[in-house]
Design an enzyme around this catalytic site. Structure first.
Site, PDB file in Angstrom:
ATOM      1  N   LYS A 287       0.830  -1.208   0.000  1.00  0.00           N
ATOM      2  CA  LYS A 287       0.000   0.000   0.000  1.00  0.00           C
ATOM      3  C   LYS A 287       0.865   1.260   0.000  1.00  0.00           C
ATOM      4  O   LYS A 287       0.407   2.330  -0.329  1.00  0.00           O
ATOM      5  CB  LYS A 287      -0.981  -0.028   1.163  1.00  0.00           C
ATOM      6  CG  LYS A 287      -2.106  -1.025   0.866  1.00  0.00           C
ATOM      7  CD  LYS A 287      -3.196  -1.082   1.878  1.00  0.00           C
ATOM      8  CE  LYS A 287      -4.288  -2.048   1.396  1.00  0.00           C
ATOM      9  NZ  LYS A 287      -5.089  -2.637   2.433  1.00  0.00           N
TER      10      LYS A 287
HETATM   11  N1  GLU Z   1      -8.206  -8.556   4.046  1.00  0.00           N
HETATM   12  C1  GLU Z   1      -7.018  -9.228   3.612  1.00  0.00           C
HETATM   13  C2  GLU Z   1      -6.106  -8.268   2.930  1.00  0.00           C
HETATM   14  O1  GLU Z   1      -6.559  -7.258   2.414  1.00  0.00           O
HETATM   15  C3  GLU Z   1      -7.281 -10.322   2.612  1.00  0.00           C
HETATM   16  C4  GLU Z   1      -7.889 -11.448   3.227  1.00  0.00           C
HETATM   17  C5  GLU Z   1      -8.224 -12.582   2.313  1.00  0.00           C
HETATM   18  O2  GLU Z   1      -8.433 -12.400   1.114  1.00  0.00           O
HETATM   19  O3  GLU Z   1      -8.332 -13.662   2.859  1.00  0.00           O
HETATM   20  O4  GLU Z   1      -4.925  -8.524   2.912  1.00  0.00           O
END
Ligand code: GLU
Length: 295
Positions: free
Chosen positions: A261
């Site tokens: 990010k």
């Molecule tokens: N929320 C997680 C992330 O943005 C991804 C989780 C998932 O896809 O299992 O890294």
């Protein structure tokens, strides 16, 4: 439009901790394409449990960016659906119920050791774990398997870990990378299911939600393959059926670094501001195919 006869349920599970970059976009696009090809339903789940890094404006931004890219989901925080709420912050009771089941089954234990204790016990720096992964928790720091468990308490004030079956080889067939194997206790150790600040861990919340939302295939980045093994143990301990998995190759920048990010230049926001067209981005993904590695 989904085909009502299709059993496929896929999901996008973004975390609102920053702006989405091209790597996320590609993974989410692959997830959406796979759901579309199967005539299935796509769910968007807002993974907003990380109170420290979470920002409300990122939630709106990620939904907007994904819509701008042309992705369509049939269930989500903005459109509702039968398996809501679709914000993890609203699903605490599901996670707490799962924690209580793990506790009743004796699958977890309270851990008062700090990360520093762990690194010391294993003689850090530890090579087994990748740079983004947690160190393998040493069996020497665990309580004996027959030690009585203290109650969870209404408010959890200690870390709780799931005891992994040391030496057991776990396998799953990945839709993109084929058979994957890992040995519990060697490739990853006892992992957090609940944190001492009374927040469920990603591993627990993700597995509980994918099961509760009837997800049949999880599409996500290859950086989460090791988490998939952990989540398979959560499914097992909770006696839940695991979905299928399809991990996407990670995108790298010109220097070969995995996109993060912090790579603002490659965020969808920045690309939009520079007047990139969504079709240019998805067209490039399409040209490379859902299977190809993207450089
Ligand atoms: N929320 C997680 C992330 O943005 C991804 C989780 C998932 O896809 O299992 O890294």
């Amino acid at each position: 439009m989904p085909n009502p006869a299709s059993p496929y349920r896929g999901r996008l599970a973004p975390s609102p901790t920053g702006h989405l970059h091209l790597g996320h976009a590609r993974t989410f696009w692959v997830a959406a394409e796979r759901a579309r090809a199967a005539g299935g339903v796509l769910v968007l789940r807002n993974e907003d449990l990380d109170a420290v890094r979470f920002r409300l404006d990122f939630v709106a931004a990620m939904l907007e960016d994904l819509r701008w890219l042309g992705l369509v989901w049939q269930e989500g925080p903005d459109v509702g659906g039968p398996f809501g709420p679709y914000d993890q912050s609203g699903r605490r009771s599901h996670y707490r119920a799962a924690l209580e089941r793990l506790h009743a089954a004796g699958a977890i234990y309270p851990c008062t050791h700090s990360r520093r204790d762990v690194l010391e016990a294993i003689g850090a720096p530890h090579e087994g774990a990748g740079q983004d992964d947690e160190p393998v928790y040493p069996a020497s720091l665990r309580p004996p398997a027959d030690a009585p468990l203290p109650p969870l308490g209404d408010r959890v004030a200690v870390n709780w870990r799931l005891r992994v079956p040391d030496g057991e080889e776990l396998r799953f067939l990945d839709g993109r990378f084929g058979e994957q194997r890992a040995v519990a206790g060697r490739d990853f150790g006892d992992f957090l299911v609940w944190r001492k600040d009374d927040v469920p861990s990603y591993q627990l919340a993700c597995a509980v939600d994918d099961a509760a939302m009837g997800i049949t295939e999880v599409v996500r980045g290859a950086d989460l393959i090791r988490s998939t093994f952990r989540q398979l143990l959560v499914y097992r301990a909770l006696r839940l059926a695991a979905p299928a998995f399809y991990h996407c190759p990670l995108m790298t920048d010109a220097a070969g670094q995995r996109l993060a990010k912090r790579h603002d230049a490659l965020s969808l926001r920045t690309l939009r501001e520079q007047c990139a067209k969504p079709e240019e981005i998805t067209g490039k993904f399409l040209a490379e195919g859902t299977d190809g590695d993207l450089q």
